[in-house]
Design an enzyme around this catalytic site. Structure first.
Site, PDB file in Angstrom:
ATOM      1  N   HIS A   1       0.852  -1.193   0.000  1.00  0.00           N
ATOM      2  CA  HIS A   1       0.000   0.000   0.000  1.00  0.00           C
ATOM      3  C   HIS A   1       0.880   1.232   0.000  1.00  0.00           C
ATOM      4  CE1 HIS A   1      -3.209   2.771   1.110  1.00  0.00           C
ATOM      5  NE2 HIS A   1      -4.026   1.824   0.696  1.00  0.00           N
TER       6      HIS A   1
ATOM      7  N   ASP B   1      -7.880  -5.726   0.390  1.00  0.00           N
ATOM      8  CA  ASP B   1      -8.357  -6.570  -0.703  1.00  0.00           C
ATOM      9  C   ASP B   1      -7.905  -8.016  -0.605  1.00  0.00           C
ATOM     10  OD1 ASP B   1      -9.828  -4.620  -1.962  1.00  0.00           O
ATOM     11  OD2 ASP B   1      -8.053  -3.763  -2.901  1.00  0.00           O
TER      12      ASP B   1
HETATM   13  N1  CMC Z   1       3.897  -7.563  -4.806  1.00  0.00           N
HETATM   14  C1  CMC Z   1       5.229  -7.542  -5.031  1.00  0.00           C
HETATM   15  N2  CMC Z   1       6.001  -6.454  -4.913  1.00  0.00           N
HETATM   16  C2  CMC Z   1       5.401  -5.330  -4.539  1.00  0.00           C
HETATM   17  C3  CMC Z   1       4.027  -5.259  -4.262  1.00  0.00           C
HETATM   18  C4  CMC Z   1       3.268  -6.438  -4.417  1.00  0.00           C
HETATM   19  N3  CMC Z   1       1.947  -6.450  -4.192  1.00  0.00           N
HETATM   20  N4  CMC Z   1       3.689  -4.010  -3.915  1.00  0.00           N
HETATM   21  C5  CMC Z   1       4.833  -3.288  -3.973  1.00  0.00           C
HETATM   22  N5  CMC Z   1       5.861  -4.093  -4.333  1.00  0.00           N
HETATM   23  C6  CMC Z   1       7.279  -3.717  -4.436  1.00  0.00           C
HETATM   24  C7  CMC Z   1       7.518  -2.853  -5.667  1.00  0.00           C
HETATM   25  O1  CMC Z   1       7.851  -3.676  -6.783  1.00  0.00           O
HETATM   26  C8  CMC Z   1       8.686  -1.999  -5.211  1.00  0.00           C
HETATM   27  O2  CMC Z   1       9.838  -2.796  -5.229  1.00  0.00           O
HETATM   28  P1  CMC Z   1      11.296  -2.116  -5.576  1.00  0.00           P
HETATM   29  O3  CMC Z   1      11.515  -1.096  -4.479  1.00  0.00           O
HETATM   30  O4  CMC Z   1      12.251  -3.240  -5.566  1.00  0.00           O
HETATM   31  O5  CMC Z   1      11.129  -1.477  -6.926  1.00  0.00           O
HETATM   32  C9  CMC Z   1       8.352  -1.717  -3.737  1.00  0.00           C
HETATM   33  O6  CMC Z   1       7.555  -2.866  -3.323  1.00  0.00           O
HETATM   34  C10 CMC Z   1       7.585  -0.439  -3.501  1.00  0.00           C
HETATM   35  O7  CMC Z   1       6.380  -0.513  -4.237  1.00  0.00           O
HETATM   36  P2  CMC Z   1       5.760   0.641  -5.125  1.00  0.00           P
HETATM   37  O8  CMC Z   1       5.107   0.036  -6.329  1.00  0.00           O
HETATM   38  O9  CMC Z   1       6.788   1.696  -5.350  1.00  0.00           O
HETATM   39  O10 CMC Z   1       4.683   1.182  -4.126  1.00  0.00           O
HETATM   40  P3  CMC Z   1       3.456   2.093  -4.500  1.00  0.00           P
HETATM   41  O11 CMC Z   1       3.129   2.857  -3.269  1.00  0.00           O
HETATM   42  O12 CMC Z   1       3.714   2.877  -5.736  1.00  0.00           O
HETATM   43  O13 CMC Z   1       2.287   1.046  -4.843  1.00  0.00           O
HETATM   44  C11 CMC Z   1       0.442  -0.413  -4.663  1.00  0.00           C
HETATM   45  C12 CMC Z   1       1.290   0.671  -3.970  1.00  0.00           C
HETATM   46  C13 CMC Z   1      -0.805  -0.687  -3.809  1.00  0.00           C
HETATM   47  C14 CMC Z   1      -0.033   0.074  -6.042  1.00  0.00           C
HETATM   48  C15 CMC Z   1       1.310  -1.688  -4.799  1.00  0.00           C
HETATM   49  O14 CMC Z   1       1.719  -2.142  -3.530  1.00  0.00           O
HETATM   50  C16 CMC Z   1       0.558  -2.800  -5.524  1.00  0.00           C
HETATM   51  O15 CMC Z   1       0.517  -2.804  -6.775  1.00  0.00           O
HETATM   52  N6  CMC Z   1      -0.059  -3.773  -4.795  1.00  0.00           N
HETATM   53  C17 CMC Z   1      -0.830  -4.814  -5.413  1.00  0.00           C
HETATM   54  C18 CMC Z   1      -2.202  -4.277  -5.814  1.00  0.00           C
HETATM   55  C19 CMC Z   1      -3.105  -4.071  -4.628  1.00  0.00           C
HETATM   56  O16 CMC Z   1      -3.244  -4.940  -3.758  1.00  0.00           O
HETATM   57  N7  CMC Z   1      -3.784  -2.909  -4.600  1.00  0.00           N
HETATM   58  C20 CMC Z   1      -4.783  -2.598  -3.569  1.00  0.00           C
HETATM   59  C21 CMC Z   1      -4.389  -1.413  -2.731  1.00  0.00           C
HETATM   60  S1  CMC Z   1      -5.431  -1.299  -1.274  1.00  0.00           S
HETATM   61  C22 CMC Z   1      -7.005  -0.986  -1.845  1.00  0.00           C
HETATM   62  C23 CMC Z   1      -7.132   0.352  -2.448  1.00  0.00           C
HETATM   63  O17 CMC Z   1      -6.868   1.359  -1.778  1.00  0.00           O
HETATM   64  O18 CMC Z   1      -7.521   0.423  -3.606  1.00  0.00           O
END
Ligand code: CMC
Length: 437
Positions: free
Chosen positions: A312, A370
Protein backbone atom coordinates in the site's frame (compact mmCIF):
# COMPACT_ATOMS: atom_id res chain seq x y z
CA UNK A 1 -4.28 24.54 9.85
CA UNK A 2 -1.79 26.45 12.00
CA UNK A 3 1.42 28.06 10.81
CA UNK A 4 4.23 26.64 12.98
CA UNK A 5 7.40 28.03 11.48
CA UNK A 6 9.04 28.71 8.12
CA UNK A 7 11.45 26.77 5.93
CA UNK A 8 14.05 28.62 3.87
CA UNK A 9 14.67 27.48 0.34
CA UNK A 10 17.87 28.62 -1.29
CA UNK A 11 19.07 28.20 -4.86
CA UNK A 12 22.50 27.54 -6.35
CA UNK A 13 22.16 30.18 -9.09
CA UNK A 14 21.91 33.40 -7.13
CA UNK A 15 18.08 33.51 -6.95
CA UNK A 16 17.21 35.09 -3.61
CA UNK A 17 16.24 32.52 -0.92
CA UNK A 18 12.54 32.40 -0.04
CA UNK A 19 10.67 31.51 3.13
CA UNK A 20 7.93 28.93 2.95
CA UNK A 21 5.32 28.61 5.75
CA UNK A 22 5.13 25.26 7.55
CA UNK A 23 1.68 24.20 8.79
CA UNK A 24 0.55 21.53 11.23
CA UNK A 25 -2.72 19.64 11.11
CA UNK A 26 -4.31 17.93 14.12
CA UNK A 27 -2.11 14.85 13.63
CA UNK A 28 0.21 13.65 10.88
CA UNK A 29 3.20 15.16 9.13
CA UNK A 30 3.57 18.92 8.75
CA UNK A 31 3.25 20.43 5.29
CA UNK A 32 5.33 23.08 3.55
CA UNK A 33 3.16 25.61 1.74
CA UNK A 34 4.60 26.05 -1.76
CA UNK A 35 1.61 27.83 -3.31
CA UNK A 36 3.63 30.98 -4.02
CA UNK A 37 6.77 29.15 -5.14
CA UNK A 38 6.20 29.60 -8.87
CA UNK A 39 5.24 33.27 -8.59
CA UNK A 40 8.31 33.99 -6.44
CA UNK A 41 10.95 31.80 -8.12
CA UNK A 42 9.65 30.81 -11.56
CA UNK A 43 10.05 27.16 -10.54
CA UNK A 44 7.64 24.28 -9.96
CA UNK A 45 8.03 21.30 -7.65
CA UNK A 46 8.28 17.86 -9.27
CA UNK A 47 6.33 15.03 -7.60
CA UNK A 48 4.85 12.45 -10.00
CA UNK A 49 2.53 10.09 -8.15
CA UNK A 50 2.09 12.68 -5.37
CA UNK A 51 4.70 10.91 -3.23
CA UNK A 52 5.19 13.99 -1.00
CA UNK A 53 2.32 16.27 -1.92
CA UNK A 54 -0.78 17.09 0.13
CA UNK A 55 -3.26 18.18 -2.53
CA UNK A 56 -5.89 19.51 -0.10
CA UNK A 57 -6.81 20.18 3.50
CA UNK A 58 -9.40 17.71 4.84
CA UNK A 59 -11.20 16.90 8.11
CA UNK A 60 -12.72 13.59 7.06
CA UNK A 61 -10.31 10.65 7.26
CA UNK A 62 -6.86 10.13 8.72
CA UNK A 63 -4.45 7.26 8.09
CA UNK A 64 -1.30 6.61 10.08
CA UNK A 65 0.47 4.26 7.68
CA UNK A 66 3.29 3.34 10.06
CA UNK A 67 0.97 2.43 12.93
CA UNK A 68 -1.65 0.88 10.66
CA UNK A 69 -4.37 3.19 11.96
CA UNK A 70 -7.47 4.43 10.14
CA UNK A 71 -9.80 7.08 11.60
CA UNK A 72 -13.08 8.37 10.17
CA UNK A 73 -13.72 11.82 11.68
CA UNK A 74 -11.40 10.76 14.52
CA UNK A 75 -13.07 7.42 15.31
CA UNK A 76 -10.96 4.25 14.87
CA UNK A 77 -12.26 1.97 12.12
CA UNK A 78 -12.28 -1.00 14.54
CA UNK A 79 -14.79 0.77 16.83
CA UNK A 80 -17.01 1.84 13.96
CA UNK A 81 -16.97 -1.69 12.51
CA UNK A 82 -18.01 -3.10 15.89
CA UNK A 83 -20.55 -0.55 17.14
CA UNK A 84 -22.04 1.17 14.09
CA UNK A 85 -23.76 0.21 10.89
CA UNK A 86 -23.00 1.50 7.41
CA UNK A 87 -25.64 4.24 7.33
CA UNK A 88 -24.43 5.64 10.67
CA UNK A 89 -20.94 5.63 9.18
CA UNK A 90 -22.26 7.48 6.12
CA UNK A 91 -23.88 10.08 8.35
CA UNK A 92 -20.61 10.48 10.23
CA UNK A 93 -18.55 10.93 7.07
CA UNK A 94 -20.99 13.43 5.59
CA UNK A 95 -21.76 15.44 8.72
CA UNK A 96 -18.72 15.08 10.97
CA UNK A 97 -20.54 13.52 13.95
CA UNK A 98 -22.33 10.26 14.65
CA UNK A 99 -26.12 10.70 14.57
CA UNK A 100 -28.33 10.65 17.66
CA UNK A 101 -31.44 8.44 17.47
CA UNK A 102 -33.62 11.05 15.81
CA UNK A 103 -30.95 12.05 13.29
CA UNK A 104 -30.37 8.40 12.53
CA UNK A 105 -34.05 7.71 11.86
CA UNK A 106 -34.35 10.81 9.72
CA UNK A 107 -31.24 9.95 7.69
CA UNK A 108 -32.41 6.36 7.15
CA UNK A 109 -35.80 7.66 5.99
CA UNK A 110 -34.22 10.07 3.56
CA UNK A 111 -31.99 7.37 2.07
CA UNK A 112 -34.87 4.91 1.94
CA UNK A 113 -37.04 7.41 0.06
CA UNK A 114 -34.52 7.52 -2.75
CA UNK A 115 -33.70 3.84 -3.31
CA UNK A 116 -35.68 3.47 -6.55
CA UNK A 117 -34.19 4.65 -9.82
CA UNK A 118 -36.05 6.28 -12.69
CA UNK A 119 -37.80 3.51 -14.62
CA UNK A 120 -36.22 4.78 -17.84
CA UNK A 121 -32.83 3.76 -16.42
CA UNK A 122 -33.77 0.14 -17.13
CA UNK A 123 -33.99 1.01 -20.85
CA UNK A 124 -30.61 2.67 -20.66
CA UNK A 125 -29.19 -0.46 -19.02
CA UNK A 126 -30.64 -2.64 -21.74
CA UNK A 127 -28.39 -0.91 -24.27
CA UNK A 128 -25.38 -2.72 -22.79
CA UNK A 129 -24.22 -6.14 -23.92
CA UNK A 130 -25.17 -8.82 -21.38
CA UNK A 131 -21.51 -9.84 -21.08
CA UNK A 132 -20.28 -6.29 -20.33
CA UNK A 133 -18.08 -5.98 -17.25
CA UNK A 134 -20.36 -4.67 -14.46
CA UNK A 135 -17.87 -1.87 -13.71
CA UNK A 136 -18.27 -0.64 -17.30
CA UNK A 137 -22.03 -0.69 -16.78
CA UNK A 138 -21.71 1.12 -13.45
CA UNK A 139 -19.53 3.91 -14.86
CA UNK A 140 -22.19 4.47 -17.54
CA UNK A 141 -25.21 4.22 -15.24
CA UNK A 142 -23.84 6.56 -12.57
CA UNK A 143 -22.73 9.09 -15.18
CA UNK A 144 -26.25 8.87 -16.63
CA UNK A 145 -27.84 9.81 -13.29
CA UNK A 146 -27.07 13.43 -14.13
CA UNK A 147 -29.38 13.07 -17.13
CA UNK A 148 -32.18 11.77 -14.91
CA UNK A 149 -31.85 13.92 -11.79
CA UNK A 150 -31.06 17.42 -13.02
CA UNK A 151 -33.23 18.97 -10.32
CA UNK A 152 -30.35 18.66 -7.82
CA UNK A 153 -27.37 19.76 -9.90
CA UNK A 154 -26.83 23.31 -8.65
CA UNK A 155 -23.56 22.69 -6.84
CA UNK A 156 -23.61 26.14 -5.23
CA UNK A 157 -26.79 25.19 -3.30
CA UNK A 158 -26.07 23.11 -0.14
CA UNK A 159 -29.54 21.51 -0.28
CA UNK A 160 -28.92 20.34 -3.88
CA UNK A 161 -25.55 18.94 -2.81
CA UNK A 162 -27.20 17.09 0.07
CA UNK A 163 -29.98 15.66 -2.12
CA UNK A 164 -27.41 14.46 -4.68
CA UNK A 165 -25.40 12.83 -1.89
CA UNK A 166 -28.49 11.03 -0.57
CA UNK A 167 -29.51 9.98 -4.06
CA UNK A 168 -26.10 8.50 -4.76
CA UNK A 169 -25.92 6.60 -1.45
CA UNK A 170 -29.49 5.36 -1.89
CA UNK A 171 -29.34 4.39 -5.55
CA UNK A 172 -25.93 2.73 -5.74
CA UNK A 173 -27.14 -0.61 -4.29
CA UNK A 174 -30.06 -0.58 -6.73
CA UNK A 175 -27.77 0.16 -9.71
CA UNK A 176 -25.19 -2.45 -8.70
CA UNK A 177 -27.91 -5.08 -8.27
CA UNK A 178 -29.45 -4.09 -11.62
CA UNK A 179 -26.08 -4.52 -13.35
CA UNK A 180 -25.79 -7.99 -11.79
CA UNK A 181 -29.33 -9.09 -12.61
CA UNK A 182 -28.89 -7.88 -16.17
CA UNK A 183 -25.73 -9.95 -16.60
CA UNK A 184 -27.62 -12.98 -15.28
CA UNK A 185 -30.68 -12.44 -17.46
CA UNK A 186 -32.87 -12.29 -14.33
CA UNK A 187 -35.64 -9.74 -13.61
CA UNK A 188 -34.65 -6.71 -11.53
CA UNK A 189 -35.85 -6.72 -7.94
CA UNK A 190 -37.26 -3.41 -6.75
CA UNK A 191 -35.90 -2.18 -3.41
CA UNK A 192 -37.85 -3.25 -0.32
CA UNK A 193 -37.64 -0.34 2.06
CA UNK A 194 -38.59 -2.12 5.26
CA UNK A 195 -35.22 -3.91 5.11
CA UNK A 196 -31.93 -2.43 6.29
CA UNK A 197 -29.60 -0.92 3.69
CA UNK A 198 -27.43 -4.04 3.43
CA UNK A 199 -30.27 -6.57 3.71
CA UNK A 200 -32.11 -4.72 0.96
CA UNK A 201 -29.04 -4.89 -1.26
CA UNK A 202 -28.65 -8.64 -0.68
CA UNK A 203 -32.31 -9.17 -1.54
CA UNK A 204 -31.98 -7.14 -4.75
CA UNK A 205 -28.90 -9.22 -5.66
CA UNK A 206 -30.04 -12.70 -4.71
CA UNK A 207 -33.84 -12.62 -4.49
CA UNK A 208 -36.15 -13.43 -7.39
CA UNK A 209 -39.85 -12.68 -7.82
CA UNK A 210 -40.55 -16.44 -7.56
CA UNK A 211 -39.91 -16.82 -3.85
CA UNK A 212 -39.34 -14.85 -0.66
CA UNK A 213 -35.76 -14.00 0.18
CA UNK A 214 -34.84 -14.23 3.86
CA UNK A 215 -31.63 -12.30 4.55
CA UNK A 216 -29.25 -14.10 6.93
CA UNK A 217 -28.25 -11.76 9.79
CA UNK A 218 -24.61 -12.88 9.96
CA UNK A 219 -24.14 -12.44 6.23
CA UNK A 220 -25.93 -9.07 6.20
CA UNK A 221 -23.71 -7.88 9.04
CA UNK A 222 -20.62 -9.09 7.12
CA UNK A 223 -21.67 -7.15 4.03
CA UNK A 224 -22.40 -4.08 6.15
CA UNK A 225 -18.90 -4.38 7.61
CA UNK A 226 -17.35 -4.59 4.13
CA UNK A 227 -19.18 -1.36 3.32
CA UNK A 228 -17.95 0.36 6.50
CA UNK A 229 -14.34 -0.70 5.89
CA UNK A 230 -14.38 0.64 2.33
CA UNK A 231 -16.36 3.82 3.01
CA UNK A 232 -13.46 6.28 2.81
CA UNK A 233 -9.68 6.29 2.61
CA UNK A 234 -8.61 9.92 2.34
CA UNK A 235 -6.88 11.10 -0.85
CA UNK A 236 -6.48 7.82 -2.80
CA UNK A 237 -6.51 7.74 -6.62
CA UNK A 238 -10.28 7.60 -7.09
CA UNK A 239 -11.04 10.21 -4.42
CA UNK A 240 -8.42 12.53 -5.87
CA UNK A 241 -10.04 11.99 -9.28
CA UNK A 242 -13.44 12.92 -7.85
CA UNK A 243 -11.95 16.07 -6.33
CA UNK A 244 -10.12 16.99 -9.53
CA UNK A 245 -13.23 16.42 -11.67
CA UNK A 246 -15.31 18.37 -9.15
CA UNK A 247 -12.84 21.25 -9.06
CA UNK A 248 -13.95 22.24 -12.56
CA UNK A 249 -17.55 22.56 -11.37
CA UNK A 250 -18.70 19.26 -12.92
CA UNK A 251 -21.88 17.81 -11.39
CA UNK A 252 -21.59 15.21 -8.58
CA UNK A 253 -22.89 12.27 -10.63
CA UNK A 254 -20.28 12.92 -13.34
CA UNK A 255 -17.56 13.23 -10.66
CA UNK A 256 -18.52 9.96 -8.99
CA UNK A 257 -18.57 8.22 -12.40
CA UNK A 258 -14.97 9.43 -12.86
CA UNK A 259 -14.13 8.01 -9.41
CA UNK A 260 -15.65 4.65 -10.34
CA UNK A 261 -13.57 4.55 -13.54
CA UNK A 262 -10.40 5.16 -11.51
CA UNK A 263 -11.34 2.61 -8.89
CA UNK A 264 -11.62 -0.08 -11.56
CA UNK A 265 -7.83 -0.38 -12.07
CA UNK A 266 -6.09 -3.44 -10.57
CA UNK A 267 -3.68 -1.26 -8.56
CA UNK A 268 -6.70 0.23 -6.77
CA UNK A 269 -10.20 -1.21 -6.28
CA UNK A 270 -9.74 -3.87 -8.96
CA UNK A 271 -7.27 -5.59 -6.61
CA UNK A 272 -10.00 -7.54 -4.79
CA UNK A 273 -10.99 -9.25 -8.04
CA UNK A 274 -7.33 -9.69 -9.04
CA UNK A 275 -6.49 -11.10 -5.62
CA UNK A 276 -9.16 -13.80 -5.77
CA UNK A 277 -8.21 -14.70 -9.36
CA UNK A 278 -4.59 -15.01 -8.19
CA UNK A 279 -5.61 -17.39 -5.37
CA UNK A 280 -7.69 -19.43 -7.81
CA UNK A 281 -4.73 -19.70 -10.22
CA UNK A 282 -2.39 -20.88 -7.46
CA UNK A 283 -5.03 -23.35 -6.29
CA UNK A 284 -5.52 -24.71 -9.81
CA UNK A 285 -1.79 -25.16 -10.27
CA UNK A 286 -1.37 -27.22 -7.10
CA UNK A 287 -2.39 -25.03 -4.13
CA UNK A 288 -0.25 -24.62 -1.02
CA UNK A 289 2.56 -26.69 -2.60
CA UNK A 290 3.02 -24.04 -5.29
CA UNK A 291 3.25 -21.00 -3.00
CA UNK A 292 7.07 -21.06 -2.98
CA UNK A 293 7.19 -21.02 -6.77
CA UNK A 294 4.62 -18.22 -6.94
CA UNK A 295 6.48 -16.07 -4.40
CA UNK A 296 9.70 -16.57 -6.41
CA UNK A 297 7.85 -15.23 -9.47
CA UNK A 298 6.59 -12.22 -7.50
CA UNK A 299 10.16 -11.42 -6.40
CA UNK A 300 11.50 -11.70 -9.95
CA UNK A 301 11.52 -8.10 -11.27
CA UNK A 302 11.17 -9.33 -14.87
CA UNK A 303 8.03 -11.40 -14.25
CA UNK A 304 5.64 -8.46 -13.78
CA UNK A 305 3.74 -10.57 -11.25
CA UNK A 306 2.58 -8.92 -8.01
CA UNK A 307 1.18 -10.42 -4.87
CA UNK A 308 -2.28 -8.89 -5.25
CA UNK A 309 -3.84 -7.67 -2.01
CA UNK A 310 -0.39 -6.85 -0.63
CA UNK A 311 1.34 -3.50 -0.34
CA UNK A 312 0.00 0.00 0.00
CA UNK A 313 1.22 3.52 -0.73
CA UNK A 314 0.36 4.67 2.79
CA UNK A 315 0.30 1.58 5.04
CA UNK A 316 3.77 0.37 5.89
CA UNK A 317 2.22 -1.91 8.50
CA UNK A 318 -0.77 -4.29 8.56
CA UNK A 319 -3.79 -2.53 7.00
CA UNK A 320 -6.32 -2.41 9.91
CA UNK A 321 -9.09 -3.16 7.42
CA UNK A 322 -7.35 -6.39 6.40
CA UNK A 323 -7.36 -7.56 10.04
CA UNK A 324 -11.09 -6.89 10.34
CA UNK A 325 -11.70 -8.53 6.99
CA UNK A 326 -9.81 -11.65 8.08
CA UNK A 327 -12.01 -11.84 11.21
CA UNK A 328 -15.10 -11.39 9.05
CA UNK A 329 -13.89 -14.26 6.80
CA UNK A 330 -13.87 -16.54 9.86
CA UNK A 331 -17.39 -15.45 10.86
CA UNK A 332 -18.88 -15.86 7.39
CA UNK A 333 -17.17 -19.16 6.57
CA UNK A 334 -18.20 -20.43 10.03
CA UNK A 335 -21.83 -19.43 9.48
CA UNK A 336 -21.88 -21.16 6.10
CA UNK A 337 -20.07 -24.28 7.33
CA UNK A 338 -17.12 -23.56 5.02
CA UNK A 339 -14.32 -23.57 7.64
CA UNK A 340 -12.24 -25.69 5.32
CA UNK A 341 -12.57 -23.38 2.33
CA UNK A 342 -9.39 -24.14 0.35
CA UNK A 343 -8.94 -20.56 -0.90
CA UNK A 344 -9.11 -19.19 2.65
CA UNK A 345 -6.55 -21.76 3.83
CA UNK A 346 -4.37 -20.87 0.86
CA UNK A 347 -4.67 -17.14 1.57
CA UNK A 348 -3.66 -17.60 5.22
CA UNK A 349 -0.65 -19.73 4.26
CA UNK A 350 0.37 -17.27 1.54
CA UNK A 351 0.11 -14.37 3.98
CA UNK A 352 2.24 -16.22 6.57
CA UNK A 353 4.95 -17.09 4.04
CA UNK A 354 5.04 -13.57 2.60
CA UNK A 355 5.22 -11.93 6.03
CA UNK A 356 8.28 -14.02 6.86
CA UNK A 357 10.03 -13.37 3.55
CA UNK A 358 12.80 -10.76 3.43
CA UNK A 359 11.53 -9.27 0.16
CA UNK A 360 8.21 -8.29 1.80
CA UNK A 361 9.73 -7.46 5.19
CA UNK A 362 12.29 -5.05 3.74
CA UNK A 363 9.71 -3.29 1.59
CA UNK A 364 7.15 -3.23 4.43
CA UNK A 365 4.57 -5.01 2.30
CA UNK A 366 1.59 -6.24 4.35
CA UNK A 367 -1.87 -7.52 3.40
CA UNK A 368 -4.25 -4.73 2.44
CA UNK A 369 -8.07 -4.77 2.62
CA UNK A 370 -8.36 -6.57 -0.70
CA UNK A 371 -6.45 -9.65 0.36
CA UNK A 372 -9.39 -11.11 2.31
CA UNK A 373 -12.36 -9.13 1.00
CA UNK A 374 -12.63 -11.34 -2.10
CA UNK A 375 -12.91 -14.43 0.08
CA UNK A 376 -15.73 -12.90 2.11
CA UNK A 377 -17.54 -11.66 -0.97
CA UNK A 378 -17.21 -15.03 -2.68
CA UNK A 379 -18.68 -16.73 0.40
CA UNK A 380 -21.58 -14.24 0.34
CA UNK A 381 -22.32 -15.44 -3.19
CA UNK A 382 -21.06 -12.32 -4.96
CA UNK A 383 -19.43 -13.21 -8.28
CA UNK A 384 -15.80 -12.16 -8.77
CA UNK A 385 -16.49 -9.59 -11.48
CA UNK A 386 -18.88 -7.78 -9.10
CA UNK A 387 -16.30 -7.29 -6.32
CA UNK A 388 -15.13 -3.88 -7.47
CA UNK A 389 -18.76 -2.75 -7.83
CA UNK A 390 -19.26 -3.50 -4.13
CA UNK A 391 -16.18 -1.40 -3.38
CA UNK A 392 -17.64 1.43 -5.51
CA UNK A 393 -20.98 1.16 -3.71
CA UNK A 394 -19.23 1.47 -0.34
CA UNK A 395 -16.83 4.25 -1.39
CA UNK A 396 -19.58 6.44 -2.86
CA UNK A 397 -20.15 8.09 0.51
CA UNK A 398 -16.43 8.86 0.90
CA UNK A 399 -16.25 10.33 -2.59
CA UNK A 400 -19.31 12.50 -2.08
CA UNK A 401 -18.22 13.63 1.40
CA UNK A 402 -14.81 14.65 0.01
CA UNK A 403 -16.42 16.33 -2.98
CA UNK A 404 -18.80 18.26 -0.69
CA UNK A 405 -15.94 19.33 1.57
CA UNK A 406 -14.07 20.66 -1.45
CA UNK A 407 -17.04 22.55 -2.94
CA UNK A 408 -17.79 24.18 0.44
CA UNK A 409 -14.17 25.35 0.81
CA UNK A 410 -14.02 29.10 -0.01
CA UNK A 411 -10.36 28.73 -1.12
CA UNK A 412 -11.18 25.97 -3.61
CA UNK A 413 -9.58 26.38 -7.05
CA UNK A 414 -9.65 24.30 -10.21
CA UNK A 415 -7.01 21.53 -9.94
CA UNK A 416 -4.29 22.12 -12.49
CA UNK A 417 -0.97 20.26 -12.02
CA UNK A 418 2.07 21.51 -13.94
CA UNK A 419 4.79 19.50 -15.70
CA UNK A 420 8.47 19.19 -16.40
CA UNK A 421 8.49 19.34 -20.20
CA UNK A 422 11.18 17.17 -21.81
CA UNK A 423 9.86 17.03 -25.39
CA UNK A 424 11.17 18.95 -28.41
CA UNK A 425 11.85 22.63 -28.08
CA UNK A 426 10.07 24.81 -30.66
CA UNK A 427 10.78 23.67 -34.22
CA UNK A 428 9.32 24.29 -37.66
CA UNK A 429 7.45 21.87 -39.92
CA UNK A 430 9.72 20.98 -42.82
CA UNK A 431 7.86 21.91 -45.99
CA UNK A 432 8.80 19.63 -48.94
CA UNK A 433 10.43 21.52 -51.77
CA UNK A 434 7.99 22.19 -54.65
CA UNK A 435 8.44 19.83 -57.58
CA UNK A 436 9.67 21.54 -60.65
CA UNK A 437 7.40 22.01 -63.59
N1 CMC B 1 3.90 -7.56 -4.81
C1 CMC B 1 5.23 -7.54 -5.03
N2 CMC B 1 6.00 -6.45 -4.91
C2 CMC B 1 5.40 -5.33 -4.54
C3 CMC B 1 4.03 -5.26 -4.26
C4 CMC B 1 3.27 -6.44 -4.42
N3 CMC B 1 1.95 -6.45 -4.19
N4 CMC B 1 3.69 -4.01 -3.92
C5 CMC B 1 4.83 -3.29 -3.97
N5 CMC B 1 5.86 -4.09 -4.33
C6 CMC B 1 7.28 -3.72 -4.44
C7 CMC B 1 7.52 -2.85 -5.67
O1 CMC B 1 7.85 -3.68 -6.78
C8 CMC B 1 8.69 -2.00 -5.21
O2 CMC B 1 9.84 -2.80 -5.23
P1 CMC B 1 11.30 -2.12 -5.58
O3 CMC B 1 11.52 -1.10 -4.48
O4 CMC B 1 12.25 -3.24 -5.57
O5 CMC B 1 11.13 -1.48 -6.93
C9 CMC B 1 8.35 -1.72 -3.74
O6 CMC B 1 7.56 -2.87 -3.32
C10 CMC B 1 7.58 -0.44 -3.50
O7 CMC B 1 6.38 -0.51 -4.24
P2 CMC B 1 5.76 0.64 -5.13
O8 CMC B 1 5.11 0.04 -6.33
O9 CMC B 1 6.79 1.70 -5.35
O10 CMC B 1 4.68 1.18 -4.13
P3 CMC B 1 3.46 2.09 -4.50
O11 CMC B 1 3.13 2.86 -3.27
O12 CMC B 1 3.71 2.88 -5.74
O13 CMC B 1 2.29 1.05 -4.84
C11 CMC B 1 0.44 -0.41 -4.66
C12 CMC B 1 1.29 0.67 -3.97
C13 CMC B 1 -0.80 -0.69 -3.81
C14 CMC B 1 -0.03 0.07 -6.04
C15 CMC B 1 1.31 -1.69 -4.80
O14 CMC B 1 1.72 -2.14 -3.53
C16 CMC B 1 0.56 -2.80 -5.52
O15 CMC B 1 0.52 -2.80 -6.77
N6 CMC B 1 -0.06 -3.77 -4.80
C17 CMC B 1 -0.83 -4.81 -5.41
C18 CMC B 1 -2.20 -4.28 -5.81
C19 CMC B 1 -3.11 -4.07 -4.63
O16 CMC B 1 -3.24 -4.94 -3.76
N7 CMC B 1 -3.78 -2.91 -4.60
C20 CMC B 1 -4.78 -2.60 -3.57
C21 CMC B 1 -4.39 -1.41 -2.73
S1 CMC B 1 -5.43 -1.30 -1.27
C22 CMC B 1 -7.00 -0.99 -1.85
C23 CMC B 1 -7.13 0.35 -2.45
O17 CMC B 1 -6.87 1.36 -1.78
O18 CMC B 1 -7.52 0.42 -3.61
Amino acid sequence: MKEQSKATLSFPDGTAPIELPIYSGTIGPQVIDIRKLYAQTDRFTFDPGFMSTAACESKITYIDGDKGELLYRGYPIEQLAEHCDYLQTCYLLLNGELPDDEQRRDFENRVTNHTMVHEQMTRFLQGFRRDAHPMAVLVGMVGALSAFYHDSLDISDPEHRFVSAIRLIAKMPTLVAMAYKYSMGQPFMYPLNRLSYSANFMRMMFGTPCEDYEPNDVLVRALDRILILHADHEQNASTSTVRLAGSSGANPFACIAAGIATLWGPAHGGANEASLLMLRDIQREGGVERIGEFIAKVKDKHSNVKLMGFGHRVYKNYDPRAKLMRETSHEVLGELGLHDDPLFALAMKLEKIALEDDYFVQRKLYPNVDFYSGIVQKALGIPTEMFTCIFALARTVGWIAQWGEMIADPDQKIGRPRQLYTGHARRDVRVPAKRKG
